[in-house]
Enzyme design. Structure first.
Site, PDB file in Angstrom:
ATOM      1  N   PRO A 148      -1.814  -7.625  -4.986  1.00 31.53           N
ATOM      2  CG  PRO A 148       0.014  -9.005  -4.618  1.00 31.53           C
ATOM      3  CD  PRO A 148      -0.454  -7.874  -5.489  1.00 31.53           C
ATOM      4  CE1 TYR A 149      -3.044  -0.953   0.275  1.00 34.07           C
ATOM      5  CE2 TYR A 149      -4.132  -0.528  -1.821  1.00 34.07           C
ATOM      6  CZ  TYR A 149      -3.901  -0.188  -0.507  1.00 34.07           C
ATOM      7  OH  TYR A 149      -4.531   0.905   0.027  1.00 34.07           O
ATOM      8  N   GLY A 150      -4.607  -4.775  -3.278  1.00 33.59           N
ATOM      9  CA  GLY A 150      -6.040  -4.653  -3.547  1.00 33.59           C
ATOM     10  C   GLY A 150      -6.817  -5.842  -3.006  1.00 33.59           C
ATOM     11  CB  THR A 152      -4.847  -7.126   1.833  1.00 30.38           C
ATOM     12  OG1 THR A 152      -4.311  -5.864   1.375  1.00 30.38           O
ATOM     13  CG2 THR A 152      -3.843  -8.234   1.605  1.00 30.38           C
TER      14      THR A 152
END
Ligand code: UGA
Length: 312
Positions: A148-150, A152
């Site tokens: 999910p970080y990637g 964003t």
């Protein structure tokens, strides 16, 4: 030049602020000192920058600040602020990631749209690639984040491209590949490994250690950021360290430099990619990027910085 650095108290932001000050630039740093890790470390990251009279610190959240006022008179905005960390970005934490990485970047771009900046440099991430189709990976390959970080970081990068093409914001997104060096974030592998080797703390190795990264020394990263700001280049570019090394190899190098870390093996973490490797031709042609610090040398600098001074 007059610069704004968002996330100035972070690992990369503090090194960038120091580099800009060393070049005679004027720096306004903004940082909200989030508690993702010990804020005392962020205070100490800024110790050297705060000694300069060309450095001003604003302890504010990007989403609670009148950004056009903050950016007024700036030549370049370096946008590094965000919620870092690949592995903790699942579940309820995702709201924080979307707010600090996507909404904050959109606010920065809306403000930049109205101003005559010469450059907006956004700190993107190798995590946008996910498990890439080929290595070394060029910017033209389809990004497929696996965390999910990637997602964003990629969304924010798309926003930069949207405002660049739609409104002429002179945006550069630099995809940074696993940055390391003195003051590295305490949740990252090298920081934990060096602490383990020097002080005996447990280092939890996620997976079999065969995963590889294109580790990039922080000094090379901040030099690339300034070079990109001064160039005519806009768009997206990889910033990698120039070689690909497995975690098992890193553990061997650190053992040689600082003694054996106390390694405990755990299963692979969700969101971790297996391999990364940067094709840096775009950065090389666009603003003369050549990484200068090799892994053993950079790790030696980390060990030296992490070793407590011996008093006699
Ligand atoms: C790093 C940063 O944390 C991200 O913010 C950044 O966006 C990303 O690089 C990037 O290049 O885009 P990562 O590659 O996971 O992410 O960097 P490390 O935290 O240093 O991890 C490197 C490897 O060591 C990973 O395979 C990870 O699973 C492993 N690791 C990490 C451990 O085995 N144990 C740890 O305690 C920490």
């Amino acid at each position: 030049m007059k610069c704004v650095v968002t996330g100035a108290a972070g690992f990369v932001g503090s090194h960038l602020s120091e580099l800009l000050l060393a070049h005679g630039d004027e720096v306004v740093g903004i940082d909200s000192f989030t508690d993702y890790y010990d804020t005392g470390l962020k205070e100490s990251n800024l110790r050297s920058a705060l000694e300069h009279d060309r450095f001003t610190l604003r302890r504010e959240d990007l989403l609670g600040t009148r950004l056009p006022d903050l950016f007024e008179g700036a030549d370049v905005v370096f946008h590094l602020a965000g919620q870092p960390g690949v592995r903790p970005s699942w579940g309820a934490e995702f709201a924080t990631y979307t707010s600090r990485n996507v909404l904050a970047t959109q606010a920065v771009l809306e403000a930049a749209r109205e101003l005559p900046l010469t450059k907006l440099v956004y700190a993107s991430s190798s995590s946008v690639y996910g498990d890439a189709e080929s290595y070394p990976t060029a910017e033209t390959l389809r990004p497929q984040p696996v965390s999910p970080y990637g997602v964003t970081k990629l969304a924010a990068e798309h926003l930069c491209e949207l405002y660049r093409k739609g409104f002429g914001v002179p945006a550069v997104s630099l995809r940074l590949f696993t940055v390391y060096g003195p003051r590295q974030r305490p949740d990252m592998a090298f920081s934990r490994l060096v602490t383990s080797a020097l002080h005996g703390d447990v280092f939890e190795l996620y997976g079999d250690g065969g995963q590889t990264r294109d580790f990039t020394y922080v000094g090379d990263v901040v030099s690339a950021m300034r070079a990109a700001a001064l160039s005519d280049f806009t768009g997206v570019a990889n910033i990698g360290g120039g070689s690909r090394t497995s975690m098992n190899e890193v553990i061997d190098i650190i053992t040689g430099l600082a003694g054996e870390p106390n390694v405990h093996r755990l299963p692979k973490m969700r969101g971790d990619v297996r391999d990364t490797a940067a094709d840096t031709q775009t950065a090389s042609e666009g603003f003369g990027y050549v990484p200068k610090v090799g892994l053993s040398d950079g790790l030696a600098r980390m060990v030296e910085a992490g070793r407590p001074a011996i008093s006699v």
